[in-house]
Scaffold this motif. Structure first.
Motif, PDB file in Angstrom:
ATOM      1  N   MET B 102      36.147  41.267  36.272  1.00  0.00           N
ATOM      2  CA  MET B 102      37.116  41.025  35.176  1.00  0.00           C
ATOM      3  C   MET B 102      37.897  39.760  35.254  1.00  0.00           C
ATOM      4  SD  MET B 102      38.599  44.837  35.421  1.00  0.00           S
ATOM      5  CE  MET B 102      38.029  46.302  35.748  1.00  0.00           C
ATOM      6  N   ASN B 103      38.218  39.484  33.839  1.00  0.00           N
ATOM      7  CA  ASN B 103      38.734  38.135  33.808  1.00  0.00           C
ATOM      8  C   ASN B 103      40.473  38.682  34.443  1.00  0.00           C
ATOM      9  OD1 ASN B 103      40.232  39.083  31.497  1.00  0.00           O
ATOM     10  ND2 ASN B 103      38.864  37.816  30.284  1.00  0.00           N
ATOM     11  N   VAL B 104      41.122  37.623  34.265  1.00  0.00           N
ATOM     12  CA  VAL B 104      42.634  37.594  34.730  1.00  0.00           C
ATOM     13  C   VAL B 104      43.216  38.635  33.699  1.00  0.00           C
ATOM     14  CG1 VAL B 104      44.640  36.455  34.790  1.00  0.00           C
ATOM     15  CG2 VAL B 104      42.918  35.325  35.691  1.00  0.00           C
ATOM     16  N   PHE B 105      42.985  38.752  32.535  1.00  0.00           N
ATOM     17  CA  PHE B 105      43.927  39.523  31.322  1.00  0.00           C
ATOM     18  C   PHE B 105      43.310  40.921  31.580  1.00  0.00           C
ATOM     19  CE2 PHE B 105      44.321  41.785  27.565  1.00  0.00           C
ATOM     20  CZ  PHE B 105      45.464  41.324  27.198  1.00  0.00           C
ATOM     21  N   ASP B 106      41.939  41.138  31.848  1.00  0.00           N
ATOM     22  CA  ASP B 106      41.361  42.399  32.059  1.00  0.00           C
ATOM     23  C   ASP B 106      41.914  43.018  33.302  1.00  0.00           C
ATOM     24  OD1 ASP B 106      40.206  42.532  29.814  1.00  0.00           O
ATOM     25  OD2 ASP B 106      38.485  41.823  30.303  1.00  0.00           O
ATOM     26  N   ASN B 107      42.128  42.468  34.640  1.00  0.00           N
ATOM     27  CA  ASN B 107      42.477  42.811  35.630  1.00  0.00           C
ATOM     28  C   ASN B 107      43.954  43.319  35.506  1.00  0.00           C
ATOM     29  OD1 ASN B 107      41.493  42.594  38.377  1.00  0.00           O
ATOM     30  ND2 ASN B 107      40.370  41.002  37.546  1.00  0.00           N
ATOM     31  N   VAL B 108      44.764  42.663  34.611  1.00  0.00           N
ATOM     32  CA  VAL B 108      46.255  43.132  34.629  1.00  0.00           C
ATOM     33  C   VAL B 108      46.319  44.288  33.825  1.00  0.00           C
ATOM     34  CG1 VAL B 108      48.496  42.430  34.047  1.00  0.00           C
ATOM     35  CG2 VAL B 108      47.047  40.758  35.299  1.00  0.00           C
ATOM     36  N   ALA B 109      45.341  44.215  32.600  1.00  0.00           N
ATOM     37  CA  ALA B 109      45.358  45.308  31.444  1.00  0.00           C
ATOM     38  C   ALA B 109      44.699  46.420  31.981  1.00  0.00           C
ATOM     39  CB  ALA B 109      44.664  44.678  30.353  1.00  0.00           C
ATOM     40  N   PHE B 110      43.906  46.453  33.307  1.00  0.00           N
ATOM     41  CA  PHE B 110      43.322  47.817  33.527  1.00  0.00           C
ATOM     42  C   PHE B 110      44.070  48.884  33.821  1.00  0.00           C
ATOM     43  CE2 PHE B 110      41.610  50.467  36.844  1.00  0.00           C
ATOM     44  CZ  PHE B 110      40.287  50.567  36.621  1.00  0.00           C
ATOM     45  N   GLU B 127      50.950  42.957  24.635  1.00  0.00           N
ATOM     46  CA  GLU B 127      52.123  42.477  24.901  1.00  0.00           C
ATOM     47  C   GLU B 127      52.855  42.635  26.253  1.00  0.00           C
ATOM     48  OE1 GLU B 127      55.773  44.587  23.514  1.00  0.00           O
ATOM     49  OE2 GLU B 127      56.503  43.291  25.129  1.00  0.00           O
ATOM     50  N   ARG B 128      52.361  43.548  26.836  1.00  0.00           N
ATOM     51  CA  ARG B 128      52.828  43.671  28.384  1.00  0.00           C
ATOM     52  C   ARG B 128      52.039  43.057  29.322  1.00  0.00           C
ATOM     53  NH1 ARG B 128      53.525  50.526  29.068  1.00  0.00           N
ATOM     54  NH2 ARG B 128      54.014  49.559  31.264  1.00  0.00           N
ATOM     55  N   VAL B 129      50.894  42.826  29.271  1.00  0.00           N
ATOM     56  CA  VAL B 129      50.126  42.329  30.132  1.00  0.00           C
ATOM     57  C   VAL B 129      50.749  40.608  30.063  1.00  0.00           C
ATOM     58  CG1 VAL B 129      47.873  40.846  30.382  1.00  0.00           C
ATOM     59  CG2 VAL B 129      48.099  43.521  29.655  1.00  0.00           C
ATOM     60  N   GLU B 130      50.742  40.005  28.811  1.00  0.00           N
ATOM     61  CA  GLU B 130      51.351  38.692  28.652  1.00  0.00           C
ATOM     62  C   GLU B 130      52.584  38.583  29.233  1.00  0.00           C
ATOM     63  OE1 GLU B 130      50.946  38.008  24.693  1.00  0.00           O
ATOM     64  OE2 GLU B 130      48.822  37.509  24.727  1.00  0.00           O
ATOM     65  N   GLY B 152      46.657  31.440  46.219  1.00  0.00           N
ATOM     66  CA  GLY B 152      47.977  31.781  45.624  1.00  0.00           C
ATOM     67  C   GLY B 152      47.923  32.427  44.418  1.00  0.00           C
ATOM     68  N   GLN B 153      47.263  31.812  43.374  1.00  0.00           N
ATOM     69  CA  GLN B 153      47.002  32.661  42.028  1.00  0.00           C
ATOM     70  C   GLN B 153      46.614  33.921  42.037  1.00  0.00           C
ATOM     71  OE1 GLN B 153      44.540  29.587  40.368  1.00  0.00           O
ATOM     72  NE2 GLN B 153      46.333  28.521  39.376  1.00  0.00           N
ATOM     73  N   GLN B 154      45.685  34.356  42.925  1.00  0.00           N
ATOM     74  CA  GLN B 154      45.143  35.572  43.107  1.00  0.00           C
ATOM     75  C   GLN B 154      46.286  36.647  43.463  1.00  0.00           C
ATOM     76  OE1 GLN B 154      41.453  36.384  45.312  1.00  0.00           O
ATOM     77  NE2 GLN B 154      40.487  34.873  44.294  1.00  0.00           N
ATOM     78  N   GLN B 155      47.157  36.042  44.572  1.00  0.00           N
ATOM     79  CA  GLN B 155      48.189  36.922  44.920  1.00  0.00           C
ATOM     80  C   GLN B 155      49.039  37.189  43.697  1.00  0.00           C
ATOM     81  OE1 GLN B 155      51.547  35.774  45.898  1.00  0.00           O
ATOM     82  NE2 GLN B 155      51.896  37.600  47.112  1.00  0.00           N
ATOM     83  N   ARG B 156      49.329  36.137  43.116  1.00  0.00           N
ATOM     84  CA  ARG B 156      50.216  36.397  41.847  1.00  0.00           C
ATOM     85  C   ARG B 156      49.513  37.478  41.077  1.00  0.00           C
ATOM     86  NH1 ARG B 156      52.257  30.784  39.950  1.00  0.00           N
ATOM     87  NH2 ARG B 156      50.570  29.988  41.124  1.00  0.00           N
ATOM     88  N   LEU B 157      48.367  37.017  40.671  1.00  0.00           N
ATOM     89  CA  LEU B 157      47.565  38.157  39.888  1.00  0.00           C
ATOM     90  C   LEU B 157      47.679  39.441  40.341  1.00  0.00           C
ATOM     91  CD1 LEU B 157      45.819  38.765  37.630  1.00  0.00           C
ATOM     92  CD2 LEU B 157      43.917  37.907  38.809  1.00  0.00           C
ATOM     93  N   ALA B 162      50.440  44.953  39.505  1.00  0.00           N
ATOM     94  CA  ALA B 162      51.219  45.812  39.973  1.00  0.00           C
ATOM     95  C   ALA B 162      52.511  46.146  39.162  1.00  0.00           C
ATOM     96  CB  ALA B 162      51.445  45.495  41.470  1.00  0.00           C
ATOM     97  N   LEU B 163      52.890  44.966  38.795  1.00  0.00           N
ATOM     98  CA  LEU B 163      54.267  45.139  37.780  1.00  0.00           C
ATOM     99  C   LEU B 163      54.193  45.518  36.613  1.00  0.00           C
ATOM    100  CD1 LEU B 163      55.834  41.869  39.134  1.00  0.00           C
ATOM    101  CD2 LEU B 163      56.560  44.108  39.689  1.00  0.00           C
ATOM    102  N   VAL B 164      52.896  45.546  35.995  1.00  0.00           N
ATOM    103  CA  VAL B 164      52.588  45.676  34.425  1.00  0.00           C
ATOM    104  C   VAL B 164      53.084  47.052  34.266  1.00  0.00           C
ATOM    105  CG1 VAL B 164      50.023  46.376  34.558  1.00  0.00           C
ATOM    106  CG2 VAL B 164      51.065  45.281  32.564  1.00  0.00           C
ATOM    107  N   ILE B 165      52.855  48.307  35.041  1.00  0.00           N
ATOM    108  CA  ILE B 165      53.281  49.630  34.660  1.00  0.00           C
ATOM    109  C   ILE B 165      54.517  49.797  35.066  1.00  0.00           C
ATOM    110  CG2 ILE B 165      51.011  50.390  35.392  1.00  0.00           C
ATOM    111  CD1 ILE B 165      52.102  51.456  38.020  1.00  0.00           C
TER     112      ILE B 165
END
Lengths: 579, 377
Positions: B102-110, B127-130, B152-157, B162-165
């Motif tokens: 998945m791309n960055v957005f989809d990872n966070v949106a999952f 909105e929440r993912v952004e 480092g970027q993966q770690q922040r991703l 984890a924070l999106v929920i």
């Protein structure tokens, strides 16, 4: 088929996540596990049961009479000797050529490496029946092109007759050498070049490094490969059937075939020979497993931190390459060329300038008129696609249970799914006849019985592709999906399956290819309406229709090559994002 | 906010006999306050990750109770066990567990597209993912494939996911251990800043003592499935409760001795190299065998020409010295033991040179002697 569809990766959606945690979790996943076990046990164990039952009973009940009957058939001692001579001979040919190819491919700076690679893989794509038939026209005593050539330059003493044990072993060995190549390729790739470099630094010459370091390091793999090839030689059906039956060189497999194609049909003999053969192959493969386990102490060989360093062959670079170019010509170019040649002639003639006048595409037209050919293509396609799909879907779920479910006894599923590796196709065919001949279910003589045979035979490949690709999916990827709130089904569908996809696709293609080639089970299970391609080729051969046979063969080889090529490209693209 | 009470978890030993069980977590109890940064610190195999996974719901504890915000997630006695996917906690894994397909957005949106939240409206997901991506400063990389990111970027991703929920509790399992040293230090500040800005209660697992000390409000040092000491970072470092903590957190010298008497200044401990006065003891009284702990940087190295004897002064000779950049480390051989000292780099003493060491009583602690310890450091 319906059974398999039910067992697909879709347990009820309220399945609690992550297998064994939470008191209310287990039900759905647990039920799925039991279903998977039941299907596997049915596919793998019922043939064994019916074989044993048919072999050890007569009309009056338990008896050993069948055994003595089978082993007192005239020519049994010769058959036993032939079986082993053929198996070891074929293993010798394939091991020597496959190992040499693998070594020079991985570890040398020989030019023409792509050619080497092709020489090592292409025979895997040509179906055994076609390969053998092509070699009849290259190596039979009178009409064999190679023999005619040898005679014309006065090298008669080099002639080998295809219709002899030596010829059979040679042809079968050449066809099986890709398997050895693949096994040894991995072994050579996994050897740390530092071990050789330190030998060089100690003052050893290149040949003595190879003799004293390289080969001893791969000895367990080599020994394992030889054993596997002996087992494959025992199971081999195409070569003994095409070459052995007319020349009276009987082996186990051809005897089993014969027992079922004489009148009256001798089911007892077929059963006993099948059991004997099965015991031999199982013993052989168990032995291989032990060798491999002991070989683990050789594992210097962990797959990290080094790249195989090619050895400098020096002035031997070109001689070695020419030798392998010659091998390529013999193993790939000649069989394909003779098939093409045959397919372009109205009746077979030895290749010559004169014969060029008679070239025609008539055989390719007749393919479509010939009764059964088109149906066979359709049947083969249906069977290949459905069985490959069913095997990969089913084994993906099995692999999940084996690796991730942490259920008790999950490893047993893997053993069960791998067992058919030891089951020769002909033996499976015999067993399935016993099961379904008198079964009230109308399965005998339909495509379904072939489907069952293919699925059972190719379970081991499926489980291997599925477990190795699932093994690369780290547990944390699933855990993090759960932490994100995903249910078991979400996780399986949206994380596990997509990550396994490259492996599943590769396995699918492999099973499609081997299904299309499959002869030894199909030959016992087909009926008038369910001929498949390989059976059609066999029948065309028996009817002497070599022209159409060759045309069908050429089309088949081209189609398979395109399929493999596409899959390779696709696999490379799906696989690039490293997991 | 988070209460963990009498948590136990044992695993079957794979190799040994069937009935052998390893107690990975053995009666662990602690409380984390709202907004706190709580760290479980310990060597590998001490049970810290298992504890975290029990909180997450990825392991099922044998006994005990886990409560987040008055919401019981697990209770053996009350037969409650909420599944991991229903606990609503955020977790960052050691490997980050970024889904490579998945791309960055989809990872966070999952997390907003599965399970109970699967019906989140599209606009809200975006909105929440952004917002989550902006918090970790990855907003500009939303369309990129996750595997194309740096460590480092993966770690922040992983953190954004984890924070999106908007979890009540954030669980971090050694999130910095896969990074190289420089990056690790800068991300340490970053993580601490994010945690403070978001005000999110965090449980952090690490084996790195400097991470634990620098980032936490409270630290629990674990050993063999138990909490060895629980306190704020200053207590852990300056007042270790036992030799294990003293040794694991930072470097410590241990000198074997026996507590002889109590004086107005503290306690007098007799050691093979002479009497030492220590200002503090923990768990030992007069007459007990003990070890005296003193940190290398607290040992004062005196050139030997000045004085001999005096309170808490031991004499010996320099055995080896190591120049480590910002400081000089000496191994000093005493008649019956060996001490490690750390001095500013300017003071150079060559090996073989006789020296006197002053061990300030305020920095010496007498602790109970462990049953079987393999020599002093």
């Amino acid at each position: 088929m319906t059974q398999l569809a039910d067992a697909g990766p879709a347990p009820s959606p309220d399945a609690a996540p992550g297998a064994e945690r939470g008191p209310r979790r287990p039900r759905a996943v647990y039920v799925l596990g039991v279903v998977v076990l039941a299907i596997l046990a049915y596919l793998v164990l019922s043939p064994l049961f019916y074989l044993a039952w048919r072999g050890l009973t007569t009309g009056e009940g338990f008896s050993l009479a069948n055994i003595s009957a089978a082993y007192s058939v005239e020519g049994t001692p010769e058959m036993l000797v032939n079986s082993f001579v053929f198996a070891f001979g074929s293993a010798a040919v394939s091991t020597v050529s496959g190992t040499a190819l693998a070594f020079f491919c991985v570890r040398s700076n020989a030019p023409l490496k792509p050619l080497l690679y092709a020489a090592s893989i292409v025979p895997l794509i040509i179906p055994g029946i076609l390969f053998t038939i092509a070699w009849v026209f290259l190596l039979s005593e009178d009409v064999g092109v190679i023999n005619i050539l040898l005679r014309s330059v006065g090298l008669d003493f080099l002639q080998i007759d295809a219709f002899s044990l030596l010829g059979m072993a040679l042809i079968d060995g050449m066809h099986l050498s890709p398997l050895v190549f693949l096994l040894m390729f991995a072994a050579f790739k996994a050897t740390d070049p530092a071990l050789e470099e330190s030998a060089l630094m100690s003052g050893a010459s290149v040949p003595s490094v190879i003799r004293k370091v390289t080969l001893p390091l791969v000895r367990p793999a080599l020994f394992g490969a030889i054993l596997v090839m002996v087992v494959r030689g025992l199971e081999s059906f195409e070569t003994p059937a095409v070459l052995g039956i007319p020349s009276g060189n009987w082996v186990f497999t051809s005897r089993i075939y014969q027992a079922l194609h004489t009148y009256p049909v001798r089911y007892d003999i077929a059963a006993i020979y099948s059991i004997s053969l099965l015991l031999l192959t199982v013993a052989g493969l168990l032995f291989v497993q032990r060798v491999n386990r002991r070989g683990e102490r050789f594992q210097t060989i962990s797959g990290k931190g080094f790249r195989p360093r090619p050895l400098d062959l020096g002035r031997w670079r070109w001689p070695v390459s020419v030798l392998f170019a010659l091998y390529f010509v013999v193993v790939v170019v000649l069989p394909v060329a003779i098939l093409v040649w045959m397919s372009l002639l109205p009746y077979y003639q030895t290749p010559s300038i004169d014969a060029l006048d008679t070239l025609t595409l008539r055989n390719y037209e007749r393919m479509f008129d010939m009764p059964g050919v088109v149906d066979a293509v359709r049947n083969s396609a249906i069977l290949a696609v459905t069985s490959a799909t069913a095997v990969m879907l089913f084994t993906s779920v099995v692999a999940w249970f084996v690796l991730k479910s942490r259920m008790r006894g999950a490893r047993f599923l893997e053993t069960l799914a791998s067992f058919p590796l030891a089951m020769p196709g002909l033996v499976l065919g015999v067993a399935l006849i016993f099961i379904y001949l008198r079964s009230p279910l109308p399965i005998y003589g339909t495509l379904l019985i072939l489907f069952i045979a293919y699925v059972t035979r190719y379970l081991p490949y499926g489980i291997r592709y599925a477990t190795s690709s699932l093994g690369q999916v780290s547990a944390e990827l699933e855990d993090s999906a759960q932490m994100s709130g995903a249910t078991w089904r979400d996780t399986f569908r949206r994380v596990v399956v997509p990550l396994m996809a490259p492996g599943i696709v590769a396995g699918w293609v492999y099973i499609v290819v081997v299904s299309v080639r499959e002869l030894s089970s199909s030959i016992l299970l087909y009926s008038q309406d369910t001929r498949v391609l390989s059976v059609t080729i066999w029948e065309l051969w028996e009817n002497g229709e070599t022209g159409v046979l060759a045309a069908v063969g050429v089309v088949m080889v081209v189609a398979l090559m395109i399929l493999v090529g596409v899959a390779y490209k696709l696999g490379a693209r799906v696989g690039v994002r490293d997991l | 906010m988070l209460q963990v009470d009498a948590l136990c978890k044992a695993f079957k030993e794979e190799t040994a006999s069937k009935h052998d069980r390893v107690h990975a977590v053995d009666d662990v109890t602690f409380t984390v306050e709202e907004g706190q940064f709580f760290t479980l610190l310990g060597p590998s195999g001490c049970g810290k990750t298992t504890t975290l996974r029990c909180i997450a719901g990825l392991e099922r504890p044998d006994t005990g109770e886990i409560v987040v915000d008055d919401h019981v997630l697990f209770s053996h006695d009350r037969r409650i066990s909420i599944a991991a996917n229903e606990r609503n906690l955020g977790m960052v894994f050691q490997s980050y567990a970024i889904w490579p397909h998945m791309n960055v957005f989809d990872n966070v949106a999952f997390p907003l597209r599965v399970g109970k939240r699967r019906r989140t409206p599209k606009a809200e997901v975006t909105e929440r993912v952004e917002r989550a991506l902006n918090v970790v400063e990855l907003g500009h990389l939303a369309g990129r494939y996750a595997t194309k990111l740096s460590g480092g970027q993966q770690q922040r991703l992983a953190l954004a996911r984890a924070l999106v929920i908007e979890p009540k509790l954030l669980l971090l399992d050694e999130p910095l251990s896969n990074l190289d040293a420089k990056l690790r230090e800068s991300l340490r500040f970053e993580l601490k800043r994010l945690q403070r800005e978001q005000g999110i209660t965090t449980v952090y697992v690490t084996h790195d003592q400097s991470e634990a000390l620098s980032m936490s409000n409270a630290v629990a040092v674990m050993k063999d499935g138990r909490i060895s000491q629980l306190g704020d970072p200053f207590d852990i470092y300056l007042k270790p409760a036992n030799p294990f903590v003293a040794d694991f957190v930072g470097t410590t010298n241990f000198i074997d001795g026996v507590v002889r008497e109590q004086t107005p200044d503290g306690w007098v401990v007799h050691t093979a190299d002479g009497p030492l006065t220590v200002a503090a003891t923990s768990g030992v009284g007069v007459g007990d065998e003990c070890v005296v702990c003193v940190r290398p940087e607290h040992v004062e190295v005196l050139r030997d020409d000045s004085s001999t004897g005096g309170d808490n002064v031991l004499t010996g000779e320099v055995q080896t010295r190591l120049f480590v950049g910002e400081a000089m480390e000496y191994q000093v051989r005493l008649p019956n033991s060996q001490l490690q000292c750390r001095t500013p780099a300017a003071a150079r003493l060559s090996s073989g040179k006789p020296v006197s060491l002053h061990l300030p009583p305020a920095h010496c602690t007498a602790l109970p002697r462990p049953e079987a310890r393999a020599g002093s450091r």
